[in-house]
Write an enzyme that holds these catalytic residues in place. Structure first.
Site, PDB file in Angstrom:
ATOM      1  CB  SER A 151      -0.791   0.058   1.252  1.00  0.00           C
ATOM      2  OG  SER A 151      -1.457   1.447   1.413  1.00  0.00           O
ATOM      3  CE1 TYR A 161      -3.734  -1.720   5.035  1.00  0.00           C
ATOM      4  CE2 TYR A 161      -3.110   0.667   4.398  1.00  0.00           C
ATOM      5  CZ  TYR A 161      -3.676  -0.635   4.184  1.00  0.00           C
ATOM      6  OH  TYR A 161      -3.958  -0.680   2.814  1.00  0.00           O
TER       7      TYR A 161
END
Ligand SMILES: NC(=O)c1ccc[n+]([C@@H]2O[C@H](COP(=O)([O-])OP(=O)(O)OC[C@H]3O[C@@H](n4cnc5c(N)ncnc54)[C@H](O)[C@@H]3O)[C@@H](O)[C@H]2O)c1
Length: 256
Positions: A151, A161
């Site tokens: 990501s 994350y």
């Protein structure tokens, strides 16, 4: 936009396993690979979503099956890969796409340890477990290729994350080294903000505006942008590419 210059049967006879294949990117990857001739196995912790996605593809004439599987569960993943190898004789493409995202892109103090641990289990251990489980089934198959989904958050760490997706970049290099002798290339895609249904539902307008403001290209990213990157990385056109993370972010948080 479908690319009509690409041969339709480019992946004819190949078998692809896509984790998190029930919706979002996973479903779109399954659709693109099966449209090019691959048999696609959609593995998702949400078995009903995977079954629905596979049925949709099959109704369009593609070859697709669904299986319920938590990528963080070694036994479940082992059984899935064993089943694929038994039924299809091996595995050519593994897409480590399953991941916990938007709701987990929050400060540690808000998330709490249980959720932090779960993100690491799914986003990091999931990639390790699936890659190790798939290795034997992929070994020595022409064009064998793993693609991990990282990501843009890995380049602008704000939370567990981002840390988990930074680990995915690291794992991509580690597995590229370890799997090269078996003829398996390993790469990653780091998508920027892409408005899948889940992201549209979970992300605040303010956060979306912040990300768009940090992009060089001012348009919203689309699922197809990420699909095109996947199709490139698993193709013979990328046969000299391994260990890379391809950013598909419109230039988000770009630095040298
Ligand atoms: N959409 C974005 O903007 C974006 C950007 C960068 C990276 N990503 C990454 O792309 C991947 C897919 O994102 P998406 O937007 O399509 O998400 P999504 O939530 O629409 O789909 C994810 C799928 O993974 C499944 N899943 C979740 N945990 C699982 C587990 N433990 N085992 C098996 N399946 C599991 C879910 O049931 C779901 O079907 C994720 O890894 C995410 O972190 C997304």
């Amino acid at each position: 936009m479908p690319d009509h210059t690409r041969p339709k049967g480019e992946h004819e006879g190949k078998v692809a396993l896509v984790t998190g294949g029930g919706r979002g990117f996973g479903k779109a990857f399954g659709e693109a690979l099966s449209a090019r001739g691959a048999h696609v196995v959609l593995a998702d912790i949400d078995g009903a979503a995977a079954a629905e996605a596979a049925a949709e593809l099959a109704a369009r004439g593609a070859s697709a099956t669904a299986v319920t599987c938590d990528v963080a569960d070694e036994a479940e993943v082992g059984a899935v890969v064993h089943g694929v190898a038994e039924r299809h004789g091996g595995l050519d493409i593994l897409v480590n796409n399953a991941g916990l995202h938007a709701a987990y892109n929050r400060p540690f103090t808000e998330l709490g340890l249980a959720k932090v641990r779960r993100v690491l289990d799914v986003n990091v251990m999931g990639v390790i477990i699936c890659s190790l489980a798939a290795r034997e089934a992929m070994k020595g198959r022409a064009g064998a290729s793993v693609v991990n989904i990282s990501s843009s958050a890995a380049y602008a760490n704000r939370s567990i994350y981002g840390v988990s997706k930074l680990a995915v970049r690291g794992l991509t290099v580690s597995f590229a080294r370890e799997f090269a002798a078996d003829g398996i290339r390993v790469n990653a895609i780091a998508p920027g903000l892409i408005f899948t249904d889940a992201v549209r539902a979970e992300l605040s307008a303010a956060e979306a505006d912040r990300v768009l403001g940090e992009q060089i290209l001012r348009r919203e990213g689309e699922e197809q942008d990420v699909v095109e990157a996947l199709l490139h990385l698993v193709s013979s056109r990328a046969s000299f590419v391994t260990g890379e993370t391809l950013r598909v972010t419109g230039g988000f948080a770009l630095s040298v």
